[in-house]
Design a protein around this motif. Structure first.
Motif, PDB file in Angstrom:
ATOM      1  N   ASP A 102       0.824  -1.212   0.000  1.00  0.00           N
ATOM      2  CA  ASP A 102       0.000   0.000   0.000  1.00  0.00           C
ATOM      3  C   ASP A 102       0.857   1.261   0.000  1.00  0.00           C
ATOM      4  O   ASP A 102       0.507   2.258  -0.642  1.00  0.00           O
ATOM      5  CB  ASP A 102      -0.932   0.009   1.216  1.00  0.00           C
ATOM      6  CG  ASP A 102      -2.100  -0.950   1.049  1.00  0.00           C
ATOM      7  OD1 ASP A 102      -2.246  -1.530  -0.045  1.00  0.00           O
ATOM      8  OD2 ASP A 102      -2.871  -1.115   2.014  1.00  0.00           O
ATOM      9  N   ASP A 103       1.976   1.236   0.712  1.00  0.00           N
ATOM     10  CA  ASP A 103       2.810   2.437   0.743  1.00  0.00           C
ATOM     11  C   ASP A 103       3.451   2.694  -0.614  1.00  0.00           C
ATOM     12  O   ASP A 103       3.629   3.852  -1.011  1.00  0.00           O
ATOM     13  CB  ASP A 103       3.890   2.331   1.823  1.00  0.00           C
ATOM     14  CG  ASP A 103       4.587   3.664   2.065  1.00  0.00           C
ATOM     15  OD1 ASP A 103       3.880   4.705   2.087  1.00  0.00           O
ATOM     16  OD2 ASP A 103       5.814   3.692   2.205  1.00  0.00           O
ATOM     17  N   ALA A 108       3.377  10.236  -4.875  1.00  0.00           N
ATOM     18  CA  ALA A 108       4.436  11.189  -4.535  1.00  0.00           C
ATOM     19  C   ALA A 108       5.330  11.439  -5.747  1.00  0.00           C
ATOM     20  O   ALA A 108       5.758  12.573  -5.990  1.00  0.00           O
ATOM     21  CB  ALA A 108       5.268  10.660  -3.364  1.00  0.00           C
ATOM     22  N   THR A 109       5.590  10.397  -6.522  1.00  0.00           N
ATOM     23  CA  THR A 109       6.409  10.547  -7.729  1.00  0.00           C
ATOM     24  C   THR A 109       5.688  11.379  -8.777  1.00  0.00           C
ATOM     25  O   THR A 109       6.304  12.164  -9.514  1.00  0.00           O
ATOM     26  CB  THR A 109       6.773   9.164  -8.306  1.00  0.00           C
ATOM     27  OG1 THR A 109       7.360   8.362  -7.276  1.00  0.00           O
ATOM     28  CG2 THR A 109       7.758   9.294  -9.458  1.00  0.00           C
ATOM     29  N   MET A 110       4.373  11.234  -8.864  1.00  0.00           N
ATOM     30  CA  MET A 110       3.589  12.064  -9.784  1.00  0.00           C
ATOM     31  C   MET A 110       3.699  13.536  -9.393  1.00  0.00           C
ATOM     32  O   MET A 110       3.858  14.407 -10.255  1.00  0.00           O
ATOM     33  CB  MET A 110       2.123  11.625  -9.773  1.00  0.00           C
ATOM     34  CG  MET A 110       1.895  10.219 -10.311  1.00  0.00           C
ATOM     35  SD  MET A 110       0.151   9.701 -10.228  1.00  0.00           S
ATOM     36  CE  MET A 110      -0.542  10.686 -11.574  1.00  0.00           C
ATOM     37  N   PHE A 115       7.960  13.757  -1.719  1.00  0.00           N
ATOM     38  CA  PHE A 115       8.082  12.442  -1.096  1.00  0.00           C
ATOM     39  C   PHE A 115       7.698  12.438   0.380  1.00  0.00           C
ATOM     40  O   PHE A 115       7.703  11.384   1.021  1.00  0.00           O
ATOM     41  CB  PHE A 115       9.481  11.878  -1.326  1.00  0.00           C
ATOM     42  CG  PHE A 115       9.714  11.513  -2.769  1.00  0.00           C
ATOM     43  CD1 PHE A 115       9.102  10.398  -3.329  1.00  0.00           C
ATOM     44  CD2 PHE A 115      10.489  12.319  -3.576  1.00  0.00           C
ATOM     45  CE1 PHE A 115       9.278  10.075  -4.661  1.00  0.00           C
ATOM     46  CE2 PHE A 115      10.675  12.012  -4.913  1.00  0.00           C
ATOM     47  CZ  PHE A 115      10.068  10.884  -5.460  1.00  0.00           C
ATOM     48  N   LEU A 116       7.344  13.618   0.901  1.00  0.00           N
ATOM     49  CA  LEU A 116       6.712  13.654   2.217  1.00  0.00           C
ATOM     50  C   LEU A 116       5.403  12.853   2.197  1.00  0.00           C
ATOM     51  O   LEU A 116       5.002  12.265   3.205  1.00  0.00           O
ATOM     52  CB  LEU A 116       6.425  15.097   2.635  1.00  0.00           C
ATOM     53  CG  LEU A 116       7.627  15.957   3.049  1.00  0.00           C
ATOM     54  CD1 LEU A 116       7.196  17.417   3.201  1.00  0.00           C
ATOM     55  CD2 LEU A 116       8.213  15.444   4.356  1.00  0.00           C
ATOM     56  N   VAL A 142       1.307  19.680   2.184  1.00  0.00           N
ATOM     57  CA  VAL A 142       1.245  19.793   3.649  1.00  0.00           C
ATOM     58  C   VAL A 142      -0.126  19.366   4.164  1.00  0.00           C
ATOM     59  O   VAL A 142      -0.241  18.620   5.142  1.00  0.00           O
ATOM     60  CB  VAL A 142       1.570  21.232   4.099  1.00  0.00           C
ATOM     61  CG1 VAL A 142       1.307  21.404   5.603  1.00  0.00           C
ATOM     62  CG2 VAL A 142       3.014  21.589   3.775  1.00  0.00           C
ATOM     63  N   LEU A 143      -1.185  19.832   3.489  1.00  0.00           N
ATOM     64  CA  LEU A 143      -2.546  19.503   3.911  1.00  0.00           C
ATOM     65  C   LEU A 143      -2.815  18.006   3.812  1.00  0.00           C
ATOM     66  O   LEU A 143      -3.385  17.403   4.736  1.00  0.00           O
ATOM     67  CB  LEU A 143      -3.557  20.273   3.049  1.00  0.00           C
ATOM     68  CG  LEU A 143      -5.040  20.017   3.361  1.00  0.00           C
ATOM     69  CD1 LEU A 143      -5.367  20.398   4.801  1.00  0.00           C
ATOM     70  CD2 LEU A 143      -5.926  20.782   2.387  1.00  0.00           C
TER      71      LEU A 143
END
Length: 237
Positions: A72-73, A81-83, A109-110, A170-171
């Motif tokens: 899942d991660d 995150a890569t997108m 990548f956060l 961040v959100l």
């Protein structure tokens, strides 16, 4: 032999989810957002069926649980995150930030890191049987994927794209781990009473998708969060 095969069916499906996430990540690095989103959706389908098969076959195991979180991660954390990483390379950056231009995209990548924290919390949290605490990782992945596929090119050319994307990162990271109850689409009974929010959500999803297409998925995820917040305030009084 048949028992060995049966026992490993859920883990095999989970590995298909993991592979889907890896392929989605590869497409995302290539800038092929549409195929990346498609593979995230394929991974979500495998994610649905691995849990179902484990329950039907009565073969759930600790290793399956850990493998599921890893898959899942990758699919719902690393791939979206890569997108976003690829999108941040396309946005216009103010001259004042030229010195860190090459570093800013890595903030994407956060999302992967907070997705991992969310999954770890979910494994230990016994409160999430009938609802969610924090935004589920598949919903977060679908938000980012549909936003980038449906409006990534337009967003990248906006003069304020950078602060918008960074604020959304961040959100979304906060929502993943926030102690906010979000309703789940699980029905104990099919009547209107007690299911009002769920039916309102499902009924409004249809026109949103019809009018907005792929980008409507991102709107639906945002609408889901807002409806949950409204439901929380309503039930608190």
């Amino acid at each position: 032999m048949s028992n060995f095969i049966t026992k490993n069916i859920p883990n095999t499906i989970t590995c298909c989810n993991l592979i889907s996430g890896c392929v989605a990540t590869a497409f995302a690095f290539e800038g092929n957002a549409r195929m990346a989103l498609l593979m995230i959706i394929v991974g979500a389908i495998f994610d649905f069926f691995d849990g179902m098969s484990a329950r039907l076959l009565h073969v759930s195991s600790p290793i399956g649980k850990e493998l599921d979180s890893l898959a899942d991660d990758v699919t719902f954390g690393v791939a979206p995150a890569t997108m976003v990483f690829t999108l941040l390379y396309q946005v216009s950056i103010p001259e004042a930030l030229d010195g860190v231009r090459s570093l800013l995209p890595y903030l994407a990548f956060l999302i992967a890191a907070f997705s991992a924290i969310r999954l770890a919390k979910f494994n230990l949290d016994e409160r999430q049987t009938t609802s969610f605490i924090g935004l589920p990782t598949p919903a977060n992945a679908l938000f980012w994927g549909s936003l980038i596929v449906g409006g990534g090119n337009r967003l990248a050319h906006l003069p304020y794209a950078l602060p918008v994307v960074l604020c959304l990162i961040v959100l979304s990271c906060w929502l993943l781990v926030a102690e906010i109850p979000l309703f789940a689409l699980k029905f104990k009974q099919w009547g209107w009473h007690g299911n009002e929010i769920k039916y309102i959500f499902l009924l409004t999803c249809i026109p949103i998708l019809a009018f907005m297409g792929v980008s409507g998925i991102a709107v639906i995820i945002a609408w889901y969060v807002l409806l949950s917040l409204y439901n929380n305030s309503r039930t608190a009084h």
